[in-house]
Motif scaffolding. Structure first.
Motif, PDB file in Angstrom:
ATOM      1  N   SER A  29       0.827  -1.209   0.000  1.00 53.91           N
ATOM      2  CA  SER A  29       0.000   0.000   0.000  1.00 53.91           C
ATOM      3  C   SER A  29       0.863   1.261   0.000  1.00 53.91           C
ATOM      4  O   SER A  29       0.532   2.247  -0.659  1.00 53.91           O
ATOM      5  N   GLN A  30       1.971   1.227   0.719  1.00 54.78           N
ATOM      6  CA  GLN A  30       2.876   2.382   0.721  1.00 54.78           C
ATOM      7  C   GLN A  30       3.492   2.598  -0.659  1.00 54.78           C
ATOM      8  O   GLN A  30       3.618   3.735  -1.111  1.00 54.78           O
ATOM      9  N   CYS A  31       3.867   1.508  -1.319  1.00 54.11           N
ATOM     10  CA  CYS A  31       4.439   1.629  -2.665  1.00 54.11           C
ATOM     11  C   CYS A  31       3.417   2.240  -3.625  1.00 54.11           C
ATOM     12  O   CYS A  31       3.740   3.165  -4.374  1.00 54.11           O
ATOM     13  N   GLN A  35       3.234   6.391  -5.618  1.00 59.17           N
ATOM     14  CA  GLN A  35       3.264   6.601  -7.067  1.00 59.17           C
ATOM     15  C   GLN A  35       2.387   7.762  -7.515  1.00 59.17           C
ATOM     16  O   GLN A  35       2.509   8.236  -8.650  1.00 59.17           O
ATOM     17  N   ILE A  36       1.511   8.239  -6.644  1.00 60.28           N
ATOM     18  CA  ILE A  36       0.578   9.296  -7.047  1.00 60.28           C
ATOM     19  C   ILE A  36       1.311  10.584  -7.418  1.00 60.28           C
ATOM     20  O   ILE A  36       1.127  11.114  -8.520  1.00 60.28           O
ATOM     21  N   SER A  51       0.112   1.543 -15.439  1.00 64.29           N
ATOM     22  CA  SER A  51       1.219   0.714 -15.924  1.00 64.29           C
ATOM     23  C   SER A  51       2.487   0.948 -15.107  1.00 64.29           C
ATOM     24  O   SER A  51       3.155  -0.004 -14.677  1.00 64.29           O
ATOM     25  N   ASP A  52       2.813   2.223 -14.872  1.00 60.92           N
ATOM     26  CA  ASP A  52       3.987   2.561 -14.065  1.00 60.92           C
ATOM     27  C   ASP A  52       3.856   2.037 -12.642  1.00 60.92           C
ATOM     28  O   ASP A  52       4.803   1.498 -12.077  1.00 60.92           O
ATOM     29  N   MET A  53       2.675   2.202 -12.069  1.00 61.21           N
ATOM     30  CA  MET A  53       2.426   1.760 -10.707  1.00 61.21           C
ATOM     31  C   MET A  53       2.614   0.242 -10.608  1.00 61.21           C
ATOM     32  O   MET A  53       3.251  -0.252  -9.682  1.00 61.21           O
ATOM     33  N   TYR A 101      -5.849   8.911  -7.816  1.00 59.47           N
ATOM     34  CA  TYR A 101      -5.141   9.564  -8.916  1.00 59.47           C
ATOM     35  C   TYR A 101      -6.138  10.292  -9.821  1.00 59.47           C
ATOM     36  O   TYR A 101      -5.898  11.437 -10.216  1.00 59.47           O
ATOM     37  N   GLU A 102      -7.247   9.632 -10.112  1.00 57.78           N
ATOM     38  CA  GLU A 102      -8.281  10.260 -10.942  1.00 57.78           C
ATOM     39  C   GLU A 102      -8.827  11.517 -10.262  1.00 57.78           C
ATOM     40  O   GLU A 102      -9.043  12.533 -10.924  1.00 57.78           O
TER      41      GLU A 102
END
Length: 108
Positions: A29-31, A35-36, A51-53, A101-102
Protein backbone atom coordinates in the motif's frame (compact mmCIF):
# COMPACT_ATOMS: atom_id res chain seq x y z
CA UNK A 1 -15.26 3.80 0.82
CA UNK A 2 -13.76 7.00 2.22
CA UNK A 3 -13.85 5.58 5.74
CA UNK A 4 -12.75 2.06 4.77
CA UNK A 5 -9.50 3.09 3.07
CA UNK A 6 -8.04 4.91 6.10
CA UNK A 7 -9.03 1.97 8.29
CA UNK A 8 -7.25 -0.45 5.96
CA UNK A 9 -4.14 1.70 6.01
CA UNK A 10 -4.32 1.98 9.79
CA UNK A 11 -4.61 -1.78 10.10
CA UNK A 12 -1.65 -2.21 7.79
CA UNK A 13 0.42 0.24 9.80
CA UNK A 14 -0.37 -1.61 13.03
CA UNK A 15 0.64 -5.03 11.69
CA UNK A 16 3.44 -6.67 13.63
CA UNK A 17 6.60 -7.63 11.76
CA UNK A 18 5.89 -11.31 12.42
CA UNK A 19 2.70 -11.03 10.35
CA UNK A 20 3.75 -11.59 6.71
CA UNK A 21 0.32 -10.61 5.35
CA UNK A 22 0.24 -7.40 7.38
CA UNK A 23 3.82 -6.51 6.51
CA UNK A 24 3.18 -7.25 2.83
CA UNK A 25 -0.02 -5.23 2.89
CA UNK A 26 1.77 -2.26 4.44
CA UNK A 27 4.70 -2.34 2.01
CA UNK A 28 2.42 -2.76 -1.00
CA UNK A 29 0.00 0.00 0.00
CA UNK A 30 2.88 2.38 0.72
CA UNK A 31 4.44 1.63 -2.67
CA UNK A 32 1.16 2.26 -4.48
CA UNK A 33 0.49 5.49 -2.59
CA UNK A 34 4.00 6.74 -3.32
CA UNK A 35 3.26 6.60 -7.07
CA UNK A 36 0.58 9.30 -7.05
CA UNK A 37 2.78 12.39 -6.77
CA UNK A 38 5.36 11.32 -9.39
CA UNK A 39 2.50 10.42 -11.75
CA UNK A 40 0.93 13.83 -11.27
CA UNK A 41 4.26 15.57 -11.81
CA UNK A 42 4.82 13.62 -15.04
CA UNK A 43 1.20 14.32 -16.06
CA UNK A 44 0.69 10.64 -16.85
CA UNK A 45 -2.53 9.47 -18.42
CA UNK A 46 -4.53 7.09 -16.25
CA UNK A 47 -3.35 4.11 -18.31
CA UNK A 48 0.30 5.15 -18.08
CA UNK A 49 -0.08 5.76 -14.35
CA UNK A 50 -1.53 2.29 -13.82
CA UNK A 51 1.22 0.71 -15.92
CA UNK A 52 3.99 2.56 -14.06
CA UNK A 53 2.43 1.76 -10.71
CA UNK A 54 2.20 -1.94 -11.57
CA UNK A 55 5.84 -2.07 -12.73
CA UNK A 56 7.20 -0.09 -9.81
CA UNK A 57 5.34 -2.09 -7.17
CA UNK A 58 5.57 -5.53 -8.82
CA UNK A 59 7.99 -7.01 -6.27
CA UNK A 60 5.92 -5.78 -3.31
CA UNK A 61 2.76 -7.08 -4.97
CA UNK A 62 4.37 -10.51 -5.42
CA UNK A 63 5.44 -10.59 -1.76
CA UNK A 64 1.97 -9.54 -0.60
CA UNK A 65 0.32 -12.10 -2.92
CA UNK A 66 2.56 -14.91 -1.68
CA UNK A 67 1.80 -14.03 1.95
CA UNK A 68 -1.96 -13.98 1.35
CA UNK A 69 -1.90 -17.29 -0.50
CA UNK A 70 0.27 -18.95 2.15
CA UNK A 71 -1.97 -17.73 4.98
CA UNK A 72 -5.15 -18.73 3.17
CA UNK A 73 -3.82 -22.18 2.38
CA UNK A 74 -2.71 -22.60 6.00
CA UNK A 75 -6.32 -21.81 6.93
CA UNK A 76 -7.53 -24.62 4.65
CA UNK A 77 -8.35 -22.76 1.45
CA UNK A 78 -7.66 -24.34 -1.91
CA UNK A 79 -4.94 -22.88 -4.14
CA UNK A 80 -7.60 -21.53 -6.50
CA UNK A 81 -9.57 -19.85 -3.71
CA UNK A 82 -6.40 -18.44 -2.13
CA UNK A 83 -5.29 -16.97 -5.47
CA UNK A 84 -8.76 -15.47 -5.97
CA UNK A 85 -8.59 -13.90 -2.50
CA UNK A 86 -5.17 -12.44 -3.30
CA UNK A 87 -6.49 -11.10 -6.62
CA UNK A 88 -9.40 -9.43 -4.83
CA UNK A 89 -7.25 -7.85 -2.12
CA UNK A 90 -4.68 -6.56 -4.60
CA UNK A 91 -7.41 -5.20 -6.88
CA UNK A 92 -8.91 -3.27 -3.94
CA UNK A 93 -5.63 -1.46 -3.30
CA UNK A 94 -5.03 -0.75 -7.00
CA UNK A 95 -8.59 0.51 -7.42
CA UNK A 96 -8.26 2.79 -4.38
CA UNK A 97 -5.02 4.39 -5.61
CA UNK A 98 -6.34 4.65 -9.16
CA UNK A 99 -9.43 6.47 -7.87
CA UNK A 100 -7.26 8.84 -5.84
CA UNK A 101 -5.14 9.56 -8.92
CA UNK A 102 -8.28 10.26 -10.94
CA UNK A 103 -9.58 12.59 -8.22
CA UNK A 104 -6.32 14.58 -8.18
CA UNK A 105 -6.51 14.92 -11.96
CA UNK A 106 -10.04 16.29 -12.03
CA UNK A 107 -10.17 19.85 -13.32
CA UNK A 108 -10.86 22.64 -10.89
Amino acid sequence: MIFIAPLMLLAAAAAPASDPVGAGRKAYSQCLSAQIQPGLEKKLTLGDFQSDMKKTCAAKEATFRAAIVAADKADGMSEKAAQADADDQIAEYVDKITAEYEDYNKPG
